[in-house]
Write an enzyme that holds these catalytic residues in place. Structure first.
Site, PDB file in Angstrom:
ATOM      1  N   ILE A  10      -0.226  -1.854   8.233  1.00 52.68           N
ATOM      2  CA  ILE A  10      -1.516  -1.914   8.953  1.00 52.68           C
ATOM      3  C   ILE A  10      -2.797  -1.495   8.136  1.00 52.68           C
ATOM      4  O   ILE A  10      -2.820  -0.341   7.253  1.00 52.68           O
ATOM      5  CB  ILE A  10      -1.239  -0.863   9.885  1.00 52.68           C
ATOM      6  CG1 ILE A  10       0.243  -0.695  10.873  1.00 52.68           C
ATOM      7  CG2 ILE A  10      -2.471  -0.395  10.950  1.00 52.68           C
ATOM      8  CD1 ILE A  10       0.415   0.047  11.314  1.00 52.68           C
ATOM      9  N   ASP A  11      -3.861  -2.648   7.864  1.00 52.03           N
ATOM     10  CA  ASP A  11      -5.591  -2.262   7.912  1.00 52.03           C
ATOM     11  C   ASP A  11      -6.137  -1.526   8.871  1.00 52.03           C
ATOM     12  O   ASP A  11      -5.758  -2.432   9.939  1.00 52.03           O
ATOM     13  CB  ASP A  11      -5.420  -3.553   7.528  1.00 52.03           C
ATOM     14  CG  ASP A  11      -6.921  -3.333   6.628  1.00 52.03           C
ATOM     15  OD1 ASP A  11      -7.398  -2.109   5.862  1.00 52.03           O
ATOM     16  OD2 ASP A  11      -7.871  -4.102   7.032  1.00 52.03           O
ATOM     17  N   ASP A  64      -0.962  -5.206   3.251  1.00 48.93           N
ATOM     18  CA  ASP A  64      -1.016  -3.920   3.743  1.00 48.93           C
ATOM     19  C   ASP A  64      -0.750  -4.088   5.203  1.00 48.93           C
ATOM     20  O   ASP A  64      -0.352  -4.351   5.945  1.00 48.93           O
ATOM     21  CB  ASP A  64      -2.298  -3.870   3.715  1.00 48.93           C
ATOM     22  CG  ASP A  64      -3.464  -3.090   4.675  1.00 48.93           C
ATOM     23  OD1 ASP A  64      -1.831  -2.046   4.503  1.00 48.93           O
ATOM     24  OD2 ASP A  64      -4.082  -2.349   4.178  1.00 48.93           O
ATOM     25  N   GLU A  81       0.666  -1.210   0.527  1.00 49.38           N
ATOM     26  CA  GLU A  81      -0.268  -0.101   0.181  1.00 49.38           C
ATOM     27  C   GLU A  81       0.848   1.027   0.176  1.00 49.38           C
ATOM     28  O   GLU A  81       0.777   2.484  -0.320  1.00 49.38           O
ATOM     29  CB  GLU A  81      -0.710   0.285   1.286  1.00 49.38           C
ATOM     30  CG  GLU A  81      -1.616   1.684   1.178  1.00 49.38           C
ATOM     31  CD  GLU A  81      -2.819   1.045   2.492  1.00 49.38           C
ATOM     32  OE1 GLU A  81      -3.442   0.989   2.981  1.00 49.38           O
ATOM     33  OE2 GLU A  81      -3.768   2.268   2.165  1.00 49.38           O
ATOM     34  N   ASP A 103      -5.922  -4.764   0.377  1.00 48.40           N
ATOM     35  CA  ASP A 103      -7.562  -4.920   1.597  1.00 48.40           C
ATOM     36  C   ASP A 103      -7.974  -6.405   1.791  1.00 48.40           C
ATOM     37  O   ASP A 103      -8.161  -6.788   2.460  1.00 48.40           O
ATOM     38  CB  ASP A 103      -8.755  -3.575   1.346  1.00 48.40           C
ATOM     39  CG  ASP A 103      -8.073  -2.496   1.581  1.00 48.40           C
ATOM     40  OD1 ASP A 103      -6.708  -2.459   2.751  1.00 48.40           O
ATOM     41  OD2 ASP A 103      -8.046  -1.656   0.926  1.00 48.40           O
ATOM     42  N   THR A 142      -5.750   1.429   9.593  1.00 44.74           N
ATOM     43  CA  THR A 142      -4.717   2.858  10.039  1.00 44.74           C
ATOM     44  C   THR A 142      -5.717   3.695  11.090  1.00 44.74           C
ATOM     45  O   THR A 142      -5.310   4.142  12.166  1.00 44.74           O
ATOM     46  CB  THR A 142      -4.062   4.075   8.914  1.00 44.74           C
ATOM     47  OG1 THR A 142      -3.365   2.348   8.033  1.00 44.74           O
ATOM     48  CG2 THR A 142      -3.247   4.492   9.428  1.00 44.74           C
TER      49      THR A 142
END
Ligand code: IPD
Ligand code: CA
Length: 273
Positions: free
Chosen positions: A96-97, A94, A74, A221, A99
């Protein structure tokens, strides 16, 4: 040149090792304090120093363990590796999904890491940074958490279904998504907007929500959580037989899929900006 890829379980083992270290870094950086480093698509679409540091760590680990593989992330895109070679592996990360949850200290954010071979996701792990819960799946090998094989909800009545969804960052898109959800909510048990798509898909994989839908998901995602959901028995598609993707992701158990799909199609859930 055609190269033979490792098996899905071999790729999963690498993914889990890398994701655990990444989640540990995210957890430590959260404890040290977190602030917005930059904004992306809109002022509410934030990136923290941890998003970047965690993705950098994943890129470095993959470069060491799998130097010939491609990576799509990402924060840093695909620039460093280029596309996957024929038959080669591409990792989708990702860092940190969720955030915004991470920023606010809400315990619903995750590292998501998947391995794709020939355009198909074959292994994936989603690890909650705050709780340590970890979901894994391999293509054909099932979805798992804490040693338990996961099965999706057996609910058959959309009116009794708890449905998770999410909203994008752009105001126009959010307005359309709000109209869709306003029309859907009278027809379901309730709606949940928890704030991390990968985790929403994993909760659906074990029936902690019955179904999930969202417009606007990016590959990072969807990749790992989508495999976890499919391997737990959910149908994961877009509208009208299209594949799940940015236009729409619907993840629903077979019995709920048709009624949810019909509602979402009627509400033009893949439409709007
Ligand atoms: C977001 C989260 C959120 C979803 C958004 C995503 P991010 O990812 O998954 O739940 O509704 O569509 O963009 O920005 O936290 O990585
Ligand atoms: Ca993210």
């Amino acid at each position: 040149m055609i190269r033979s890829a490792p098996t899905p379980p071999e790729l999963l083992e690498i993914a889990v090792t890398v994701a655990r270290d990444a989640a540990a870094t995210a957890h430590r950086m959260r404890a040290e304090g977190v602030s917005v480093a930059a904004t992306k698509s809109t002022v509410t679409d934030v990136v923290t120093a941890a998003d970047r540091a965690v993705e950098r760590q994943v890129l470095d680990a993959l470069r060491t363990l799998r130097p010939d593989d491609a990576v799509l992330g990402e924060e840093y895109g695909a620039g460093e590796t280029g596309p996957a070679a024929d038959g080669g592996v591409r990792w989708i990360v990702d860092p940190i999904d969720g955030t915004v949850n991470y920023l606010y200290g809400l315990p619903y954010c995750a590292v998501s890491l998947a391995a794709e071979v020939a355009g198909e996701v074959v292994a994936g792990v989603v690890r909650n940074v705050a709780t340590g819960e970890e979901w894994t799946a391999t293509a054909g090998g099932g979805a798992w958490r804490a040693g338990e094989r996961l099965r999706c909800s057996t609910e058959t009545d959309l009116g009794q279904a708890l449905v998770a969804t999410g909203f994008g960052y752009a105001a126009g898109r959010r307005a359309h998504q709000a109209r869709v959800v306003a029309e859907l909510i009278p027809h379901v048990r309730d709606i949940r907007r928890m704030g991390a798509a990968a985790l929403d898909l994993c909760l659906a994989a074990e029936g902690r929500v019955d179904a999930y839908y969202e417009k606007g998901l990016a590959a990072w995602d969807l990749a790992a959580g989508g495999l976890v959901a499919r391997e737990a028995g959910l149908l994961v598609t877009g509208l009208a037989g299209r594949p799940a993707g940015p236009d729409l992701v619907i993840a629903a158990p077979p019995a709920l899929f048709e009624p949810l799909h019909t509602r979402l199609a009627a509400l033009d859930a893949s439409g709007g900006p």
